[in-house]
Every structure is written in structure tokens, then in C-alpha cells.
Motif scaffolding. Structure first.
Motif, PDB file in Angstrom:
ATOM      1  N   TYR A 160      20.129  14.272 -48.933  1.00 30.64           N
ATOM      2  CA  TYR A 160      20.512  13.594 -50.180  1.00 30.64           C
ATOM      3  C   TYR A 160      19.706  12.316 -50.330  1.00 30.64           C
ATOM      4  CZ  TYR A 160      23.478  10.692 -47.129  1.00 30.64           C
ATOM      5  OH  TYR A 160      23.954   9.851 -46.147  1.00 30.64           O
ATOM      6  N   ALA A 161      19.652  11.883 -51.600  1.00 28.30           N
ATOM      7  CA  ALA A 161      18.943  10.644 -51.950  1.00 28.30           C
ATOM      8  C   ALA A 161      19.687   9.983 -53.091  1.00 28.30           C
ATOM      9  CB  ALA A 161      17.507  10.946 -52.348  1.00 28.30           C
ATOM     10  N   SER A 162      19.535   8.665 -53.181  1.00 27.97           N
ATOM     11  CA  SER A 162      20.232   7.894 -54.219  1.00 27.97           C
ATOM     12  C   SER A 162      19.225   7.235 -55.149  1.00 27.97           C
ATOM     13  CB  SER A 162      21.117   6.835 -53.569  1.00 27.97           C
ATOM     14  OG  SER A 162      21.703   6.005 -54.553  1.00 27.97           O
ATOM     15  N   SER A 163      19.630   7.068 -56.398  1.00 27.86           N
ATOM     16  CA  SER A 163      18.741   6.427 -57.376  1.00 27.86           C
ATOM     17  C   SER A 163      18.465   4.982 -56.999  1.00 27.86           C
ATOM     18  CB  SER A 163      19.375   6.491 -58.770  1.00 27.86           C
ATOM     19  OG  SER A 163      20.644   5.830 -58.786  1.00 27.86           O
ATOM     20  N   SER A 164      19.362   4.374 -56.220  1.00 26.03           N
ATOM     21  CA  SER A 164      19.175   2.975 -55.825  1.00 26.03           C
ATOM     22  C   SER A 164      18.022   2.812 -54.839  1.00 26.03           C
ATOM     23  CB  SER A 164      20.478   2.436 -55.208  1.00 26.03           C
ATOM     24  OG  SER A 164      20.844   3.200 -54.078  1.00 26.03           O
ATOM     25  N   GLU A 165      17.523   3.919 -54.291  1.00 27.29           N
ATOM     26  CA  GLU A 165      16.394   3.854 -53.357  1.00 27.29           C
ATOM     27  C   GLU A 165      15.067   3.680 -54.092  1.00 27.29           C
ATOM     28  OE1 GLU A 165      16.436   6.735 -50.071  1.00 27.29           O
ATOM     29  OE2 GLU A 165      18.335   7.479 -50.884  1.00 27.29           O
ATOM     30  N   PHE A 166      15.090   3.765 -55.411  1.00 23.02           N
ATOM     31  CA  PHE A 166      13.858   3.649 -56.212  1.00 23.02           C
ATOM     32  C   PHE A 166      13.968   2.448 -57.126  1.00 23.02           C
ATOM     33  CE2 PHE A 166      14.365   8.018 -54.971  1.00 23.02           C
ATOM     34  CZ  PHE A 166      13.079   8.484 -54.736  1.00 23.02           C
ATOM     35  N   GLU A 167      12.840   1.798 -57.320  1.00 21.29           N
ATOM     36  CA  GLU A 167      12.816   0.650 -58.232  1.00 21.29           C
ATOM     37  C   GLU A 167      13.001   1.118 -59.679  1.00 21.29           C
ATOM     38  OE1 GLU A 167       9.894  -3.075 -59.475  1.00 21.29           O
ATOM     39  OE2 GLU A 167       9.439  -1.845 -57.713  1.00 21.29           O
ATOM     40  N   LYS A 168      12.269   2.162 -60.046  1.00 24.25           N
ATOM     41  CA  LYS A 168      12.422   2.788 -61.363  1.00 24.25           C
ATOM     42  C   LYS A 168      12.573   4.285 -61.132  1.00 24.25           C
ATOM     43  CE  LYS A 168       9.834  -0.628 -64.077  1.00 24.25           C
ATOM     44  NZ  LYS A 168       8.695  -0.840 -65.013  1.00 24.25           N
ATOM     45  N   ALA A 169      13.790   4.661 -60.843  1.00 26.46           N
ATOM     46  CA  ALA A 169      14.024   6.049 -60.452  1.00 26.46           C
ATOM     47  C   ALA A 169      14.130   6.963 -61.660  1.00 26.46           C
ATOM     48  CB  ALA A 169      15.310   6.131 -59.639  1.00 26.46           C
ATOM     49  N   ASP A 170      13.607   8.180 -61.474  1.00 27.99           N
ATOM     50  CA  ASP A 170      13.912   9.267 -62.410  1.00 27.99           C
ATOM     51  C   ASP A 170      14.536  10.380 -61.597  1.00 27.99           C
ATOM     52  OD1 ASP A 170      11.725  11.546 -61.907  1.00 27.99           O
ATOM     53  OD2 ASP A 170      10.747   9.575 -61.725  1.00 27.99           O
ATOM     54  N   SER A 171      15.323  11.207 -62.232  1.00 29.98           N
ATOM     55  CA  SER A 171      16.107  12.212 -61.516  1.00 29.98           C
ATOM     56  C   SER A 171      15.220  13.183 -60.746  1.00 29.98           C
ATOM     57  CB  SER A 171      16.990  12.980 -62.513  1.00 29.98           C
ATOM     58  OG  SER A 171      16.183  13.606 -63.504  1.00 29.98           O
ATOM     59  N   HIS A 172      14.050  13.469 -61.265  1.00 26.62           N
ATOM     60  CA  HIS A 172      13.153  14.392 -60.572  1.00 26.62           C
ATOM     61  C   HIS A 172      12.706  13.810 -59.227  1.00 26.62           C
ATOM     62  CE1 HIS A 172      10.286  17.629 -60.081  1.00 26.62           C
ATOM     63  NE2 HIS A 172       9.298  16.748 -59.899  1.00 26.62           N
ATOM     64  N   SER A 173      12.376  12.535 -59.236  1.00 29.45           N
ATOM     65  CA  SER A 173      11.947  11.883 -57.988  1.00 29.45           C
ATOM     66  C   SER A 173      13.078  11.831 -56.979  1.00 29.45           C
ATOM     67  CB  SER A 173      11.455  10.459 -58.287  1.00 29.45           C
ATOM     68  OG  SER A 173      10.355  10.484 -59.178  1.00 29.45           O
ATOM     69  N   VAL A 174      14.303  11.532 -57.466  1.00 30.31           N
ATOM     70  CA  VAL A 174      15.457  11.474 -56.572  1.00 30.31           C
ATOM     71  C   VAL A 174      15.709  12.848 -55.964  1.00 30.31           C
ATOM     72  CG1 VAL A 174      17.933  10.993 -56.414  1.00 30.31           C
ATOM     73  CG2 VAL A 174      16.474   9.566 -57.862  1.00 30.31           C
ATOM     74  N   TYR A 175      15.614  13.893 -56.787  1.00 31.79           N
ATOM     75  CA  TYR A 175      15.842  15.251 -56.297  1.00 31.79           C
ATOM     76  C   TYR A 175      14.779  15.658 -55.274  1.00 31.79           C
ATOM     77  CZ  TYR A 175      15.822  20.309 -56.070  1.00 31.79           C
ATOM     78  OH  TYR A 175      15.808  21.600 -55.610  1.00 31.79           O
ATOM     79  N   LEU A 176      13.519  15.321 -55.533  1.00 29.16           N
ATOM     80  CA  LEU A 176      12.451  15.684 -54.597  1.00 29.16           C
ATOM     81  C   LEU A 176      12.675  15.048 -53.233  1.00 29.16           C
ATOM     82  CD1 LEU A 176       9.197  15.573 -56.771  1.00 29.16           C
ATOM     83  CD2 LEU A 176      10.369  17.575 -55.853  1.00 29.16           C
ATOM     84  N   LEU A 177      13.116  13.794 -53.241  1.00 25.31           N
ATOM     85  CA  LEU A 177      13.386  13.115 -51.977  1.00 25.31           C
ATOM     86  C   LEU A 177      14.551  13.787 -51.235  1.00 25.31           C
ATOM     87  CD1 LEU A 177      12.841  10.858 -49.969  1.00 25.31           C
ATOM     88  CD2 LEU A 177      14.295   9.340 -51.363  1.00 25.31           C
ATOM     89  N   ALA A 178      15.611  14.127 -51.989  1.00 27.82           N
ATOM     90  CA  ALA A 178      16.751  14.819 -51.372  1.00 27.82           C
ATOM     91  C   ALA A 178      16.327  16.178 -50.834  1.00 27.82           C
ATOM     92  CB  ALA A 178      17.870  14.976 -52.406  1.00 27.82           C
ATOM     93  N   ASP A 179      15.460  16.860 -51.564  1.00 32.37           N
ATOM     94  CA  ASP A 179      15.008  18.193 -51.144  1.00 32.37           C
ATOM     95  C   ASP A 179      14.146  18.103 -49.877  1.00 32.37           C
ATOM     96  OD1 ASP A 179      15.345  20.914 -51.914  1.00 32.37           O
ATOM     97  OD2 ASP A 179      13.225  20.985 -52.470  1.00 32.37           O
ATOM     98  N   GLN A 180      13.292  17.081 -49.828  1.00 32.55           N
ATOM     99  CA  GLN A 180      12.463  16.878 -48.620  1.00 32.55           C
ATOM    100  C   GLN A 180      13.356  16.647 -47.410  1.00 32.55           C
ATOM    101  OE1 GLN A 180       9.821  13.630 -49.478  1.00 32.55           O
ATOM    102  NE2 GLN A 180       8.763  14.746 -51.129  1.00 32.55           N
ATOM    103  N   ARG A 181      14.388  15.845 -47.549  1.00 38.52           N
ATOM    104  CA  ARG A 181      15.305  15.557 -46.455  1.00 38.52           C
ATOM    105  C   ARG A 181      16.093  16.809 -46.082  1.00 38.52           C
ATOM    106  NH1 ARG A 181      17.340   9.629 -48.763  1.00 38.52           N
ATOM    107  NH2 ARG A 181      15.457   8.479 -48.093  1.00 38.52           N
ATOM    108  N   MET A 182      16.416  17.650 -47.057  1.00 38.84           N
ATOM    109  CA  MET A 182      17.114  18.907 -46.762  1.00 38.84           C
ATOM    110  C   MET A 182      16.229  19.823 -45.926  1.00 38.84           C
ATOM    111  SD  MET A 182      17.226  22.359 -47.614  1.00 38.84           S
ATOM    112  CE  MET A 182      16.426  22.458 -49.201  1.00 38.84           C
ATOM    113  N   TYR A 183      14.960  19.940 -46.286  1.00 37.31           N
ATOM    114  CA  TYR A 183      14.058  20.811 -45.544  1.00 37.31           C
ATOM    115  C   TYR A 183      13.828  20.286 -44.123  1.00 37.31           C
ATOM    116  CZ  TYR A 183      12.949  24.164 -49.181  1.00 37.31           C
ATOM    117  OH  TYR A 183      13.039  25.190 -50.091  1.00 37.31           O
ATOM    118  N   ALA A 184      13.807  18.973 -43.981  1.00 38.98           N
ATOM    119  CA  ALA A 184      13.686  18.406 -42.628  1.00 38.98           C
ATOM    120  C   ALA A 184      14.897  18.781 -41.794  1.00 38.98           C
ATOM    121  CB  ALA A 184      13.535  16.892 -42.718  1.00 38.98           C
TER     122      ALA A 184
END
Length: 561
Positions: free
Chosen positions: A522-546
Motif C-alpha cells: 500500500y501507499a498513501s497520497s501523503s507520500e507525494f508532494e503532488k500526488a496523482d492516483s496513478h502514481s500512488v497505485y503504482l507505488l502500492a503495486d510495486q510494494r505488493m510485488y515485492a
């Protein structure tokens, strides 16, 4: 509202008005009363006519009663015995009235309006008499406020005050109650239509139908001259005529909306001319340029034109043959009412010629026409709302199918993508959790796809049980799931994932056919300075695959890159 309730309501209202109709035909006064028809000495145009029968009045002095002329009637009151409140009921039609006895003023009406040149109304006036009325001379002076006719005058009636009032109300109880019922009914359904208007399309016809019903109810309440029981005589005539004149534009608007004639130039021109004329006549009346009684014949003519248009478009035009069932019922009621109103106009003309007794036929026919139209309106509402809800349910069902996963009934990728687009325009923080089932391919290969589908459904049900209020979960692929939550409390996501793992472990213990597990990140929008949902999802997906690689390595399974 179901069919049984609709039938019950219609039956109750119909039974009520049938009882009123029967009751109106039978009424006995508590004390004697007498129609003062004969024995009048009449002064008109400087001439005295002795011992006149009022039925012969127009033969003696002519039919016309020009504006400004005065007619003075004198008679001696008969002895009807002792009356608690002896009174005379007289009918003033566009005349100022003054009643005296032994040079004592008993009552007067519309004198101020006559002096100012304002419109003089019409209605029943109750004249109180001395307790010892027997043998008293009574003098009634009529001064015409408009060019009218003697044939529309009623004979004065002597009797007890309460008997005179109740007798008049009893005679016109059916149209009076019908008018009040129509006004209240129209107001209630107007309120209902306004409530549903923002959420349902096509309610314009119902709105205008409600206004039309209110207006015709208002007109009918005062047309039979019993409206002054609830409103001062000074205003009753204006209310009656304004309501009648407003029926013209309301009829054009309502009919044009039902038949969808708003884009037909011919109809638009006729409707515009008729509506503007009717409204202009009202303005002219209140500016004292031309009173409404003098333009009444033109309104009657416009009403006839409306009825002709209704019958033409209903039976000969292709639009009339393509009406929906609800609009066809409404059109039938509108047409029936139009026919009854034509009958009323004919009665109005015939009674001025003394062909029929005043108001007797139309006091039943016109209210029945209005009630039939109202019941058609009620059925139209019922059918329209039923059809609308059916369409709404069908639309909701199709929408659900478009945005739901067929196997788990969770939202699908399309719904997930739509929600993520909304997140981009929102300012609230959120977290995205990426989930992926472990071992689905192996279960499909060993146990078959039916068992694999069972695995997916069990996992979906477990996720639903773990979600908090306002959380969103979707199946976005074969073994891929996503959770979107706006609960950003520290450790909350880890807590939900822990609960989900415990549920799967319980299933593994009770049904060890295959092992249930998942990878998450999982990832949170607060982890990005200017977050968009796609970027948040990609980060969560990367962590899921790890996380998935770690699980597969521990289980000795082949990892997917």
C-alpha cells in the motif's frame, strides 16, 4: 402506490362525492321561506310599473340594463310566521345594491366601487330585517355597474338567515366541495411533482396538470357564488374571473406539453395569441380600462378554439395516435373536461335567455367533468411514476452490470478507474492497497477452474468483511484486487491486512483442500508532494510485488515478474 391502493382511493373519493350529490338533492329548511316574485312596484327610467311579476320584468322595460341606470323595486313583505333571524337573500350581478325599509338603510354593497369606477362584482347578499318584519315595506335599489341584462337577476327570497345561507350552500354543495377538493388535490400533487422534479425527467406535464387542477378548482369554488362563505364578497368575482381567464394559457401550455406541440409553429402562434389576450384582459381589468365581464365572450371563444384543437390533435393528428398510455389517459380526461366546459358555456348563455333555471344543470355536469379529469391525472401520475421507477431500476441494473465484476459482484476495473479520476480532483488524503492472490494458477491446474473461482469468491467475501465504512474495494484482474480508503490513521491499513490474513487462515484450517494467501502493498497520497492516483497505485503495486516475491520464495513457488 399499488393498484389496490389506487382503486381504494378512487372508490372512497367517488363514494364521497356520490353521497354529496344525493344529499344535495334533498334539503328541508327549518323555517318557512318565500320567493318574492309578485307584487312589486318598480321604478325605471322615470316610469312606475305597479304589481309586477319579476318574470315579466324584461317584457315591460326591455332586456338591457345599461351601465349607470338605476332600478328601484318596492314591495310589502308577507307574513311567514316567527323567524329567529328574518332576512332577505338578493342576488346582485354587476350592480351596486342598496336596501332600505321606512327610510332606514338595511344594507348596501358595491357602492364604493361604483363611485370610484372600479369593477362591480356579483354575488348573494343577505339583508337583515326587523324582528317584526311582517307588513314592512322593503325597497331594493339596483344601480348597474356594467352593461348587463335584467334576465340574469334572481328573485329575492325571504326566510331565516341560517336557512337562506344553508339552502344556498346545500344547493351548490357538490360543486363547492369539488372546487375545494380540486384545489387541495392540485396543490398536493404540485408539491409531489416539485419534490421529484430534480430527480426525474419529464415531470413538466405533471407540474402544469397540477397548476391547471388548482386553477379550475379555484374557479369552480367561486363560479357558483358560494365562495363568499369563505372570502369577502368584494373579492369573489375577481377571483372567479381571473381563475377563468388563466385557464386559457394553462390549457395551451398543458395541451402543448402533452402532445409535444411546442415546436409546431402554427400551434405556438395560436397559443401565444390566446395566452397574451387572456393575460392582457386581466391587466386591463385592474387598470380600469376594460373590465373582465366585457371580455368574457372572447375568453369563451378562445375556450372553444382550445377544445377544437384538442379534438383535432387527439383524433386526427399522428401525434395523438402515438401518445404513451399515461399521456393518453391524461388527454382523455382533458378532452372530457373540455366537453363539460363547453356544456357550461352553453348553460351560461341559455340561462341569460331564461331557457333553463339558473345553474341547475351545470352544478352537477361541470364538477363531474372536473373530477373525471382529476382521476385521469391521478392515474397519469401513477403510471408515470411506475414507468419512471421501472426505467430507473433498469438503468441501475445496467449500470451495476457495467461497473460490477460478474464473479464476485465487487466493482470492476472500470469503476475503479472512475473513482481514481475523482481522487485526482479531491483534496482529502487517501491510501491505495494493492492485493494479489497467491497460487491461483496452481489451484486452477490441479483442482480446476471451478475451484479457482471459489478461491476468488472466498477472498472477495473476506475483503468485504474487513472493510471500514466508506472504503472501496474492486477486482481489477483475475487475481488482482484494489482497496481505496480515506482512513489514513497510522497502522489502520496494517490492521485491516492482519484481519484479512486471519480470516484466510481460519478458512485454511476448516478447509485444507488448498492454501489461501495473498500479497499486499500500500501507499498513501501523503507520500507525494503532488500526488496523482496513478502514481500512488503504482507505488502500492510495486510494494505488493515485492511482498509477493518474498512469499513465493518462502513457499517455493515461481514468482511473476
Amino acid at each position: 402506490m399499488n393498484n389496490k391502493l389506487l382503486i381504494l382511493m378512487t372508490s372512497i373519493v367517488s363514494a364521497f362525492f356520490v353521497c354529496i350529490c344525493i344529499y344535495s338533492l334533498h334539503y328541508n329548511t327549518s323555517y318557512p321561506s318565500c320567493e318574492l316574485m309578485t307584487g312589486w312596484n318598480i321604478t325605471y327610467n322615470g316610469k312606475l310599473y305597479k304589481n309586477v311579476n319579476l318574470e315579466d320584468l324584461d317584457e315591460l322595460i326591455g332586456n338591457n340594463f345599461p351601465k349607470g341606470k338605476e332600478l328601484v323595486m318596492r314591495t310589502r313583505l308577507p307574513d311567514l310566521g316567527e323567524l329567529p333571524l328574518p332576512s332577505i337573500r338578493i342576488y346582485a350581478r354587476f350592480c351596486a345594491v342598496k336596501v332600505t325599509s321606512a327610510d332606514v338603510l338595511l344594507t348596501e354593497a358595491f357602492q364604493e366601487e361604483l363611485k370610484k369606477g372600479d369593477a362591480v362584482g356579483c354575488g348573494h347578499i343577505y339583508v337583515p330585517l326587523p324582528q317584526k318584519y311582517q307588513g314592512c315595506d322593503i325597497v331594493i335599489s339596483y344601480t348597474s355597474g356594467e352593461n348587463t341584462t335584467f334576465k340574469e337577476m334572481l328573485n329575492p327570497i325571504l326566510g331565516d338567515y341560517h336557512d337562506l345561507r344553508m339552502g344556498l350552500l346545500h344547493m351548490y354543495l357538490f360543486p363547492f366541495l369539488t372546487g375545494i377538493f380540486l384545489f387541495i388535490f392540485g396543490a398536493l400533487f404540485l408539491s409531489v411533482a416539485l419534490v421529484f422534479y430534480p430527480r426525474m425527467h419529464g415531470l413538466r406535464g405533471q407540474l402544469f396538470s397540477s397548476l391547471f387542477t388548482m386553477d379550475i378548482g379555484l374557479w369552480m369554488t367561486f363560479y357558483f357564488k358560494v365562495g363568499n362563505l369563505i372570502i369577502s364578497l368584494k373579492y369573489t368575482t375577481d377571483i372567479e374571473y381571473v381563475a377563468l381567464f388563466l385557464l386559457v394559457p394553462l390549457s395551451f401550455i398543458l395541451f402543448g406539453n402533452i402532445m409535444d406541440l411546442r415546436h409546431r409553429n402554427g400551434y405556438r402562434v395560436i397559443a401565444a395569441i390566446g395566452s397574451v389576450l387572456a393575460l392582457t384582459f386581466i391587466v386591463l381589468h385592474y387598470t380600469n380600462i376594460l373590465h373582465m365581464i366585457n371580455t368574457l365572450k372572447y375568453v369563451h371563444l378562445m375556450g372553444l378554439v382550445i377544445i377544437i384543437i384538442i379534438f383535432y390533435y387527439s383524433f386526427f393528428d399522428k401525434n395523438g395516435k402515438k401518445l404513451s398510455p399515461s399521456n393518453r389517459i391524461l388527454m382523455n380526461g382533458f378532452s372530457f373536461l373540455g366537453g363539460m366546459l363547453i356544456f357550461g358555456v352553453l348553460i351560461y348563455q341559455f340561462r341569460t335567455w331564461r331557457f333553463i333555471e339558473l345553474y341547475r344543470p351545470d352544478r352537477f355536469v361541470m364538477p363531474i367533468g372536473a373530477l373525471v379529469n382529476t382521476f385521469c391525472l391521478l392515474i397519469n401520475y401513477y403510471l408515470y411514476i411506475a414507468e419512471s421507477y421501472a426505467r430507473q431500476r433498469e438503468y441501475s441494473s445496467l449500470t451495476h452490470l457495467a461497473y460490477a465484476d460478474g464473479l464476485t459482484d465487487l466493482p470492476n476495473r472500470a469503476k475503479s478507474d472512475s473513482l481514481m479520476e475523482e481522487l485526482d480532483s479531491a483534496s482529502e488524503p487517501y491510501s491505495i492497497v494493492s492485493l494479489d492472490l497467491n497460487g491461483l494458477k496452481e489451484i486452477n491446474d490441479v483442482h480446476g477452474h471451478a475451484t479457482g473461482d471459489r478461491y476468488i469468491v472466498e477472498f472477495a467475501m473476506a475483503i468485504k468483511e474487513c472493510l471500514g465504512e466508506g472504503d472501496f474495494c474492486a477486482r481489477i484482474g483475475g487475481d488482482e484486487f484494489i482497496i481505496i480508503t480515506k482512513n489514513t490513521k497510522t497502522g489502520w491499513v496494517d490492521e485491516r491486512i492482519g484481519i484479512l490474513k486471519n480470516k484466510l487462515q481460519t478458512l485454511n484450517a476448516t478447509d485444507p483442500m488448498y492454501t489461501r494467501s495473498f500479497a499486499s502493498g500500500y501507499a498513501s497520497s501523503s507520500e507525494f508532494e503532488k500526488a496523482d492516483s496513478h502514481s500512488v497505485y503504482l507505488l502500492a503495486d510495486q510494494r505488493m510485488y515485492a511482498n509477493k516475491r518474498q512469499i513465493h520464495k518462502a513457499l517455493g513457488l515461481k514468482s511473476r515478474s
